[in-house]
Structure formats: C-alpha cells, structure tokens
Design an enzyme around this catalytic site. Sequence first.
Site, PDB file in Angstrom:
ATOM      1  CB  THR A  28      -0.874   0.010   1.273  1.00  0.00           C
ATOM      2  OG1 THR A  28      -1.707  -1.148   1.249  1.00  0.00           O
ATOM      3  CG2 THR A  28      -1.764   1.251   1.333  1.00  0.00           C
ATOM      4  CB  SER A  30       2.606   7.401  -3.154  1.00  0.00           C
ATOM      5  OG  SER A  30       3.736   7.482  -2.314  1.00  0.00           O
ATOM      6  CG  ASP A  84       6.084   4.911   6.507  1.00  0.00           C
ATOM      7  OD1 ASP A  84       5.666   5.641   5.587  1.00  0.00           O
ATOM      8  OD2 ASP A  84       5.382   4.047   7.060  1.00  0.00           O
ATOM      9  CE  LYS A  94       5.150  -2.282   5.022  1.00  0.00           C
ATOM     10  NZ  LYS A  94       4.791  -1.152   4.156  1.00  0.00           N
ATOM     11  N   GLY A  95       3.442   1.687   7.934  1.00  0.00           N
ATOM     12  CA  GLY A  95       2.153   2.061   8.497  1.00  0.00           C
ATOM     13  C   GLY A  95       1.788   3.518   8.313  1.00  0.00           C
ATOM     14  CD  GLU A 103       1.446  -1.741   4.622  1.00  0.00           C
ATOM     15  OE1 GLU A 103       1.255  -0.919   3.716  1.00  0.00           O
ATOM     16  OE2 GLU A 103       2.066  -1.456   5.657  1.00  0.00           O
TER      17      GLU A 103
HETATM   18  C1  5RP Z   1       1.411   2.045   4.259  1.00  0.00           C
HETATM   19  C2  5RP Z   1       2.884   1.874   4.257  1.00  0.00           C
HETATM   20  C3  5RP Z   1       3.632   2.421   3.081  1.00  0.00           C
HETATM   21  O1  5RP Z   1       4.383   1.408   2.523  1.00  0.00           O
HETATM   22  C4  5RP Z   1       4.533   3.531   3.552  1.00  0.00           C
HETATM   23  O2  5RP Z   1       3.767   4.495   4.241  1.00  0.00           O
HETATM   24  C5  5RP Z   1       5.258   4.187   2.368  1.00  0.00           C
HETATM   25  O3  5RP Z   1       4.336   4.891   1.593  1.00  0.00           O
HETATM   26  P1  5RP Z   1       4.757   5.706   0.320  1.00  0.00           P
HETATM   27  O4  5RP Z   1       5.153   4.723  -0.715  1.00  0.00           O
HETATM   28  O5  5RP Z   1       3.509   6.482  -0.048  1.00  0.00           O
HETATM   29  O6  5RP Z   1       5.894   6.629   0.692  1.00  0.00           O
HETATM   30  O7  5RP Z   1       3.489   1.324   5.134  1.00  0.00           O
HETATM   31  O8  5RP Z   1       0.850   1.612   5.466  1.00  0.00           O
END
Ligand code: 5RP
Length: 219
Positions: A28, A30, A84, A94-95, A103
Amino acid sequence: MNQDELKAQVGRAALDYVVDGELIGVGTGSTVDCFIDALAASGRRIAGAVSSSVASAARLNAHGIRVLEAGEVEALPVYIDGADEIDPRGFMIKGGGAALTREKIVADLAECFVCIADASKLVDVLGRFALPVEVVPMAARRIARRFAALGGQARVRQGVTTDNGLIILDVSGLAITDPLALETEVNQWPGVVTVGVFARHRASLCLLGTPEGVRTLRF
Ligand code: 5RP
C-alpha cells in the site's frame, strides 16, 4: 529527479521480481501505486494479487487485475511494498498509510519481501518517522503510557480509521536500535493489534530509487 520520479523508477524496477503465472502480494502507498500502474502497463500475465488494503485492491481491480483474499492462498512467492523507513539490515517502519496490519499479514505469506523506496527512506537507525501502531481504542491511553516509559510520545492519528475499524497511534521520539526486541515487546501489550516495526518480516531486498539509478540492497 524528484521524489515522485524516484518512486516511479522503483515501481518499474519491481517488475523484475514478478513471477509470470503466479500470485503476487501487493502492499500500500504511493510507491506501490507506481508498481501497480507499471504492472498493468507491462501486460505481464499473473494469476492474481493479494492486496494489503482496500485502496490497493481498488487500484488493482480498476486495472483488471484479479484480487484474492489472503485466506484463499497458502503462500506467495513475492510481496512488494514500500516503507516509511528502512535500515541497513532491512528492518523497516511501516504504516504511514495505516495499512500495517494487513501488510504484515500479507508479508507473512511471502517467501520474498521486496521493499521499494526512494532514497530518503534509508536511515541508519529507525525512529525519526513516528512509529505507527494499530490499537484497540480502549487500550490507547495505557499503550501511550507504556511508550512514554520508553521515551516515546504517542498521539492518536486524527481522522483515521483503519480498514479493520481501529485507530492508529503515532509514536515519536524513539531511537529503535534493536527493532526485533521492540517489536517483540510491543506485541505483548494488550490492545496492540500491530506495531509498525517490521523486524520479523523485514525486507529480503530493497530497490532504492536514487538520482543515479536503482540500487539493490540485499539483506
Ligand atoms: C502504508 C505503508 C507504506 O508502505 C509507507 O507508508 C510508504 O508509503 P509511500 O510509498 O507512499 O511513501 O506502510 O501503510
């Protein structure tokens, strides 16, 4: 290259890890959105996907990619997801997108966790990004006090209900030098559904988007 271009770059690079004719686990965020779009555009034939969120499932469906429930499959060759933060050992926070519980469930099915991230996500020590923790609401204050005892400040993420109908605490001020120990400890606290430290389910490899190209980190 800006951050969006770096995400698109690793989203495309992740296609090298898609196994034709097999299922794939899809995370999940972007960066994963870039991967889903690249997968659809590639015309690669897969058996279907197991998704870690309602949002990713909707995007997969919109591209005509079949989505299966996690309970319908016994194993996945590969799980592709963002992070993250990721450290030099493949441990992650993550999260940020509030999807951490699903996830971790989908990552648990996978033989190989491919993390896709832009270079800003690579850190020496996890914790600058506030640690997401999905909790049962009646336990939130007790859990916040437990984090305070570890030096962390927990705040309820406003306006967010997870796909599981629960809430997220974001915990700042932690320097996570031993991710495995912290994950193990927090997992014991009543009311914690999932802590966003991915240590037991760390990345197998990371495709890191840099202005010089994709770096592959193996752990
Ligand atoms: C979602 C996540 C995403 O993998 C994490 O937030 C990274 O997101 P992005 O690719 O938008 O930077 O853990 O719960």
